[in-house]
Design a protein around this motif. Structure first.
Motif, short mmCIF file in Angstrom:
data_model
loop_
_atom_site.label_atom_id
_atom_site.label_comp_id
_atom_site.label_asym_id
_atom_site.label_seq_id
_atom_site.Cartn_x
_atom_site.Cartn_y
_atom_site.Cartn_z
N ALA A 186 -7.91 -16.88 2.66
CA ALA A 186 -7.38 -15.52 2.53
C ALA A 186 -6.77 -15.29 1.15
O ALA A 186 -6.99 -14.25 0.51
N LEU A 187 -6.01 -16.26 0.66
CA LEU A 187 -5.39 -16.13 -0.65
C LEU A 187 -6.45 -15.97 -1.74
O LEU A 187 -6.29 -15.16 -2.67
N GLN A 188 -7.56 -16.72 -1.61
CA GLN A 188 -8.63 -16.64 -2.60
C GLN A 188 -9.27 -15.24 -2.59
O GLN A 188 -9.62 -14.70 -3.64
N LYS A 189 -9.39 -14.64 -1.40
CA LYS A 189 -9.97 -13.30 -1.32
C LYS A 189 -9.09 -12.26 -2.01
O LYS A 189 -9.59 -11.37 -2.71
N TRP A 190 -7.78 -12.38 -1.83
CA TRP A 190 -6.87 -11.46 -2.52
C TRP A 190 -6.94 -11.68 -4.03
O TRP A 190 -6.88 -10.71 -4.82
N GLN A 191 -7.05 -12.94 -4.43
CA GLN A 191 -7.17 -13.23 -5.86
C GLN A 191 -8.47 -12.67 -6.44
O GLN A 191 -8.47 -12.09 -7.53
N ASP A 192 -9.58 -12.83 -5.70
CA ASP A 192 -10.87 -12.31 -6.16
C ASP A 192 -10.85 -10.79 -6.27
O ASP A 192 -11.57 -10.20 -7.10
N ASP A 241 -0.78 -10.53 -6.28
CA ASP A 241 0.63 -10.23 -6.10
C ASP A 241 0.89 -9.41 -4.84
O ASP A 241 1.97 -9.48 -4.25
N PHE A 242 -0.14 -8.63 -4.43
CA PHE A 242 0.06 -7.76 -3.27
C PHE A 242 0.14 -8.54 -1.95
O PHE A 242 0.67 -8.05 -0.96
N LYS A 269 -2.16 1.53 -2.27
CA LYS A 269 -2.49 0.88 -3.54
C LYS A 269 -3.28 -0.42 -3.36
O LYS A 269 -3.65 -1.04 -4.36
N SER A 270 -3.53 -0.82 -2.12
CA SER A 270 -4.23 -2.09 -1.88
C SER A 270 -5.47 -1.88 -1.02
O SER A 270 -5.37 -1.42 0.13
N LYS A 271 -6.63 -2.23 -1.57
CA LYS A 271 -7.88 -2.16 -0.80
C LYS A 271 -7.92 -3.27 0.26
O LYS A 271 -8.45 -3.08 1.34
N MET A 272 -7.38 -4.42 -0.08
CA MET A 272 -7.36 -5.53 0.88
C MET A 272 -6.51 -5.19 2.10
O MET A 272 -6.87 -5.51 3.23
N ALA A 273 -5.38 -4.53 1.88
CA ALA A 273 -4.51 -4.13 2.98
C ALA A 273 -5.25 -3.20 3.93
O ALA A 273 -5.16 -3.32 5.15
N LYS A 274 -6.01 -2.25 3.37
CA LYS A 274 -6.78 -1.31 4.19
C LYS A 274 -7.87 -2.03 4.98
O LYS A 274 -8.09 -1.76 6.16
#
Length: 451
Positions: free
Chosen positions: A56-62, A67-68, A84-89
């Motif tokens: 999961a951390l790698q996906k947010w980094q990619d 930081d989000f 402000k976050s596409k990953m959050a959505k």
């Protein structure tokens, strides 16, 4: 020069050792934090109520949102609503279940959790055979009986062979002595002559065989309708040992109608899905057996939703369980009368034995019940020792004769006690031995169980 070289090696290995200790400590701390804060909804490598966390951390980094992720862990809804976050959505849309905010975790603690899940490897599970599903002595008993039959056959064969050799030798001696040999004489003729000559022994043999046969038929007749140690096969390899034993799940959580109905009831698949909507694999069979529950309930574990037809009804495939405990049609038995806290309040193991040690559902044996009744736990639960086979009339009558009743235990028995006081003669007779049994309150009346 050599000293500098050794100093360099010493510093290098010391640093490496400290780094390894730090990583190990971080991983151990991450495991504790994960189990305390995340494990109820997440699994490191499998989707559950929430998505798997490994990677999961790698996906947010990619996605350029490293930081989000810390904001997401701290307050998911706040980050999602900020837009402000596409990953959050993406995560929010993945599951309708809102994630619990973990604002109490520091950034370092969140990092240690991700270090743990990224390095997580599933434990290796040894393959367990199905031998513990039944009685471990069953095969030995069957094998022993098999060898007794073979031995008996061999003895009969040797006996006939001896008689045959004796007959041939007698014929040879008769021919040598010049005596005439009867060509029509058979082995059965010799047997008849021997029985007539030894008539007393013959009578003893006939009487002995008759007595033995009568006793055998009598004993076998008493086994009709006795199903101790009976364990039918089931479409799903359910384990009471795992659920009721290791996990400590109360019997009446699954058999929830026991306290209010004649029947304890076979748990519906919906009861199973209370846990198995999230738990998708078991230690022994992996996903194989739990997949059968998902199919029966019409549940799609990948979508985390039930399969519906065009009318919005669930597409189900009910499981057909095989009944283990069977009573004759002319016998009435009520679980509610026996297990409800306001009536007899009898522990399930008085009749079903130590279920927490069984795999599939089975009829216990009186020896198993008595062995459990002798334990501290059994005595604490008020179990009594009996002698008759389970699920027989003698067993019920014996229990009603031995089981004592506390007339102050509930309003039901207090009312009975108050009625007894109105009949001094009956009340004195019942209490003359300072105890009250089920029999004394009508537990031996035929109409109680037969109607």
């Amino acid at each position: 020069m050599i000293d500098k070289y050794y100093n360099f090696l010493g510093k290098f290995f010391t640093t490496l050792f400290l780094v390894l200790i730090l990583l190990t400590s971080t991983s151990q701390d991450g495991e504790k934090l994960f189990k305390a804060n995340c494990a109820s909804c997440h699994h490191p490598i499998k989707n559950a109520t929430g998505p798997k966390m490994q990677g999961a951390l790698q996906k947010w980094q990619d996605a350029g949102e490293e930081d989000f992720i810390y904001e997401w862990v701290s307050n998911p809804s706040k980050l999602y609503n900020s837009g402000k976050s596409k990953m959050a959505k993406a995560i929010w849309d993945w599951s309708p279940t809102a994630m619990t905010p973990q604002g109490h975790l520091s950034k370092e603690e969140v990092e240690s959790i991700f270090t743990y899940v990224d390095n997580y490897a599933p434990p290796v599970v040894a393959v367990v055979g199905s031998g513990d599903a039944g009685d471990p002595n069953a095969n030995d008993s069957e094998s022993s009986e098999y060898w007794w039959w073979i031995l008996s056959f061999l003895l009969v064969f040797v006996l006939f062979a001896i008689f045959g050799v004796r007959r041939e030798l007698s014929a040879a001696i008769a021919a040598k002595e010049g005596r005439e040999i009867d060509p029509t004489r058979t082995f059965m003729t010799s047997i008849k002559e021997w029985l007539l000559r030894n008539w007393f022994v013959t009578v003893l043999l006939v009487v002995g065989i008759a007595l033995f046969s009568g006793l055998e038929v009598f004993n076998r007749a008493f086994q009709l309708g006795v199903y101790q140690d009976y364990m039918p096969s089931q479409p799903v390899a359910y384990s009471h040992k795992l659920h009721a034993g290791k996990m400590g799940i109360e019997c009446k959580y699954c058999h929830h109608s026991a306290e209010k109905s004649k029947h304890a009831g076979i748990p519906s698949t919906n009861v199973c899905m209370n846990c198995h909507a999230v738990v998708h694999e078991g230690a022994q069979y992996g996903a194989e057996e739990i997949n059968k529950l998902h199919k029966a309930a019409g549940y799609n574990k990948n979508k985390q939703a039930y399969n519906l037809d065009k009318f919005g009804n669930r597409i189900e495939d009910p499981i057909v369980w095989n009944k283990a405990h069977n009573l004759p049609d002319h016998v009435y038995f009520s679980h509610a009368q026996h297990v409800h806290p306001n009536t007899a309040n009898i522990d399930c193991r008085q009749c079903h034995g130590p279920v927490q040690n069984y795999t599939l559902g089975r009829v216990s044996t009186i020896d198993e019940v008595n062995a459990y009744a002798k334990t501290d736990e059994g005595m604490e639960k008020g179990l009594i020792q009996l002698t008759k086979p389970l699920l027989t009339m003698g067993w019920c009558i014996e229990c009603h004769n031995k089981k004592e009743i506390d007339l102050t235990s509930s309003g039901y028995y207090e009312e009975i006690h108050n009625r007894l006081k109105l009949r001094a003669d009956v009340n004195n007779k019942i209490f003359e031995d300072d105890k009250v049994t089920v029999k004394e309150l009508g537990g031996w009346e035929c109409a109680k169980c037969h109607y």
